[in-house]
Design a protein around this motif. Structure first.
Motif, PDB file in Angstrom:
ATOM      1  N   THR A 240     -34.134  30.427 -15.039  1.00  0.00           N
ATOM      2  CA  THR A 240     -32.989  30.020 -14.219  1.00  0.00           C
ATOM      3  C   THR A 240     -32.190  31.228 -13.765  1.00  0.00           C
ATOM      4  O   THR A 240     -31.812  32.073 -14.578  1.00  0.00           O
ATOM      5  N   THR A 241     -31.937  31.294 -12.460  1.00  0.00           N
ATOM      6  CA  THR A 241     -31.171  32.393 -11.884  1.00  0.00           C
ATOM      7  C   THR A 241     -30.191  31.839 -10.865  1.00  0.00           C
ATOM      8  O   THR A 241     -30.513  30.927 -10.104  1.00  0.00           O
ATOM      9  N   THR A 242     -28.985  32.404 -10.837  1.00  0.00           N
ATOM     10  CA  THR A 242     -27.954  32.029  -9.871  1.00  0.00           C
ATOM     11  C   THR A 242     -27.924  33.063  -8.755  1.00  0.00           C
ATOM     12  O   THR A 242     -27.885  34.272  -9.017  1.00  0.00           O
ATOM     13  N   TYR A 243     -27.933  32.584  -7.529  1.00  0.00           N
ATOM     14  CA  TYR A 243     -27.906  33.444  -6.349  1.00  0.00           C
ATOM     15  C   TYR A 243     -26.589  33.227  -5.619  1.00  0.00           C
ATOM     16  O   TYR A 243     -26.217  32.094  -5.337  1.00  0.00           O
ATOM     17  N   CYS A 244     -25.901  34.312  -5.311  1.00  0.00           N
ATOM     18  CA  CYS A 244     -24.615  34.256  -4.625  1.00  0.00           C
ATOM     19  C   CYS A 244     -24.838  34.363  -3.120  1.00  0.00           C
ATOM     20  O   CYS A 244     -25.401  35.348  -2.650  1.00  0.00           O
ATOM     21  N   CYS A 245     -24.411  33.341  -2.397  1.00  0.00           N
ATOM     22  CA  CYS A 245     -24.627  33.314  -0.953  1.00  0.00           C
ATOM     23  C   CYS A 245     -23.349  33.560  -0.168  1.00  0.00           C
ATOM     24  O   CYS A 245     -23.359  33.565   1.062  1.00  0.00           O
ATOM     25  N   ASN A 246     -22.247  33.755  -0.864  1.00  0.00           N
ATOM     26  CA  ASN A 246     -20.994  34.246  -0.277  1.00  0.00           C
ATOM     27  C   ASN A 246     -20.561  33.543   1.000  1.00  0.00           C
ATOM     28  O   ASN A 246     -20.192  34.179   1.977  1.00  0.00           O
ATOM     29  N   GLY A 247     -20.637  32.217   0.999  1.00  0.00           N
ATOM     30  CA  GLY A 247     -20.108  31.455   2.128  1.00  0.00           C
ATOM     31  C   GLY A 247     -21.041  31.293   3.311  1.00  0.00           C
ATOM     32  O   GLY A 247     -20.594  30.879   4.384  1.00  0.00           O
ATOM     33  N   MET A 248     -22.323  31.596   3.156  1.00  0.00           N
ATOM     34  CA  MET A 248     -23.263  31.358   4.262  1.00  0.00           C
ATOM     35  C   MET A 248     -23.199  29.886   4.646  1.00  0.00           C
ATOM     36  O   MET A 248     -23.104  29.013   3.794  1.00  0.00           O
ATOM     37  N   GLU A 249     -23.241  29.615   5.949  1.00  0.00           N
ATOM     38  CA  GLU A 249     -23.112  28.245   6.460  1.00  0.00           C
ATOM     39  C   GLU A 249     -24.474  27.630   6.716  1.00  0.00           C
ATOM     40  O   GLU A 249     -25.369  28.297   7.241  1.00  0.00           O
ATOM     41  N   GLY A 250     -24.610  26.351   6.360  1.00  0.00           N
ATOM     42  CA  GLY A 250     -25.846  25.685   6.711  1.00  0.00           C
ATOM     43  C   GLY A 250     -25.990  24.282   6.164  1.00  0.00           C
ATOM     44  O   GLY A 250     -25.371  23.908   5.171  1.00  0.00           O
ATOM     45  N   GLN A 251     -26.822  23.525   6.844  1.00  0.00           N
ATOM     46  CA  GLN A 251     -27.204  22.179   6.433  1.00  0.00           C
ATOM     47  C   GLN A 251     -28.518  22.201   5.659  1.00  0.00           C
ATOM     48  O   GLN A 251     -28.778  21.323   4.856  1.00  0.00           O
ATOM     49  N   TYR A 252     -29.338  23.222   5.918  1.00  0.00           N
ATOM     50  CA  TYR A 252     -30.668  23.301   5.321  1.00  0.00           C
ATOM     51  C   TYR A 252     -30.777  24.510   4.402  1.00  0.00           C
ATOM     52  O   TYR A 252     -30.367  25.613   4.762  1.00  0.00           O
ATOM     53  N   ILE A 253     -31.360  24.276   3.234  1.00  0.00           N
ATOM     54  CA  ILE A 253     -31.663  25.354   2.297  1.00  0.00           C
ATOM     55  C   ILE A 253     -33.165  25.310   2.057  1.00  0.00           C
ATOM     56  O   ILE A 253     -33.714  24.255   1.725  1.00  0.00           O
ATOM     57  N   SER A 254     -33.813  26.436   2.250  1.00  0.00           N
ATOM     58  CA  SER A 254     -35.263  26.517   2.056  1.00  0.00           C
ATOM     59  C   SER A 254     -35.597  27.580   1.028  1.00  0.00           C
ATOM     60  O   SER A 254     -34.915  28.598   0.933  1.00  0.00           O
ATOM     61  N   VAL A 255     -36.652  27.327   0.293  1.00  0.00           N
ATOM     62  CA  VAL A 255     -37.271  28.350  -0.554  1.00  0.00           C
ATOM     63  C   VAL A 255     -38.680  28.515   0.006  1.00  0.00           C
ATOM     64  O   VAL A 255     -39.446  27.554   0.072  1.00  0.00           O
ATOM     65  N   VAL A 256     -38.981  29.727   0.458  1.00  0.00           N
ATOM     66  CA  VAL A 256     -40.242  30.007   1.134  1.00  0.00           C
ATOM     67  C   VAL A 256     -40.906  31.219   0.488  1.00  0.00           C
ATOM     68  O   VAL A 256     -40.251  32.232   0.254  1.00  0.00           O
ATOM     69  N   ILE A 257     -42.190  31.098   0.198  1.00  0.00           N
ATOM     70  CA  ILE A 257     -42.955  32.262  -0.279  1.00  0.00           C
ATOM     71  C   ILE A 257     -43.720  32.803   0.925  1.00  0.00           C
ATOM     72  O   ILE A 257     -44.690  32.191   1.377  1.00  0.00           O
ATOM     73  N   PRO A 258     -43.282  33.933   1.488  1.00  0.00           N
ATOM     74  CA  PRO A 258     -43.902  34.439   2.714  1.00  0.00           C
ATOM     75  C   PRO A 258     -45.202  35.213   2.475  1.00  0.00           C
ATOM     76  O   PRO A 258     -45.412  35.793   1.412  1.00  0.00           O
ATOM     77  N   ARG A 259     -46.071  35.168   3.477  1.00  0.00           N
ATOM     78  CA  ARG A 259     -47.238  36.047   3.601  1.00  0.00           C
ATOM     79  C   ARG A 259     -48.269  35.961   2.481  1.00  0.00           C
ATOM     80  O   ARG A 259     -48.986  36.924   2.248  1.00  0.00           O
TER      81      ARG A 259
END
Length: 159
Positions: free
Chosen positions: A118-137
């Motif tokens: 478990t890890t907490t990620y700080c997004c500092n007020g980023m705006e959005g309706q959609y949150i994605s987790v993507v493993i690229p490439r």
């Protein structure tokens, strides 16, 4: 933006409401019964075999997406991978936030620490309706056991 590792989210996060549980999740594919909404069921269970995780097939650039149903200013996202194995699969996954239903929104953070589930990620007020987790490439399985989303708090949880 930033990350903080822990076995559990900080106590102060309990003050804030997890808005993910009211959203709707989807993913690139479903591995057996491990559908996308399992990652927002509110359970803290992080063992895949206890039926509370989302899991994709071995996809090229697998993704998991949460539709919050409206746009929010996001403070923190808590990602829990599985505890029974395979945390290294999350290495390099991007956490994206924005208002586009595709997976090309701005990056909040990239998962680099796979030493704890478990890890907490700080997004500092980023705006959005959609949150994605993507493993690229790359071809990979994507497993998320819980995703918690907290609105940008009036108290600062990120340092």
């Amino acid at each position: 933006m930033g990350e903080r590792s822990s076995q559990e989210p900080p106590e102060m996060c309990d003050i804030d409401i997890n808005i993910a549980v009211n959203g709707e999740a989807s993913q690139s594919s479903d591995y057996k019964k491990y559908v996308a909404n399992r990652a927002i069921d509110g359970s803290n269970e992080i063992n895949l075999y206890n039926d509370s995780c989302a899991h994709t097939l071995h996809d090229l650039e697998p993704w998991w997406r949460l539709d919050l149903k409206e746009s929010y200013s996001i403070g923190t996202i808590v990602i829990s991978g599985r505890s029974d194995c395979c945390l290294e699969r999350l290495s390099g996954a991007q956490i994206r936030i924005g208002n586009s239903p595709d997976n090309n929104n701005p990056v909040c953070s990239t998962i680099t620490n796979v030493s704890v589930p478990t890890t907490t990620y700080c997004c500092n007020g980023m705006e959005g309706q959609y949150i994605s987790v993507v493993i690229p490439r790359r071809y990979e399985y994507l497993t998320l056991c819980e995703v918690k989303v907290h609105k940008d708090p009036s108290i600062k949880l990120c340092w």
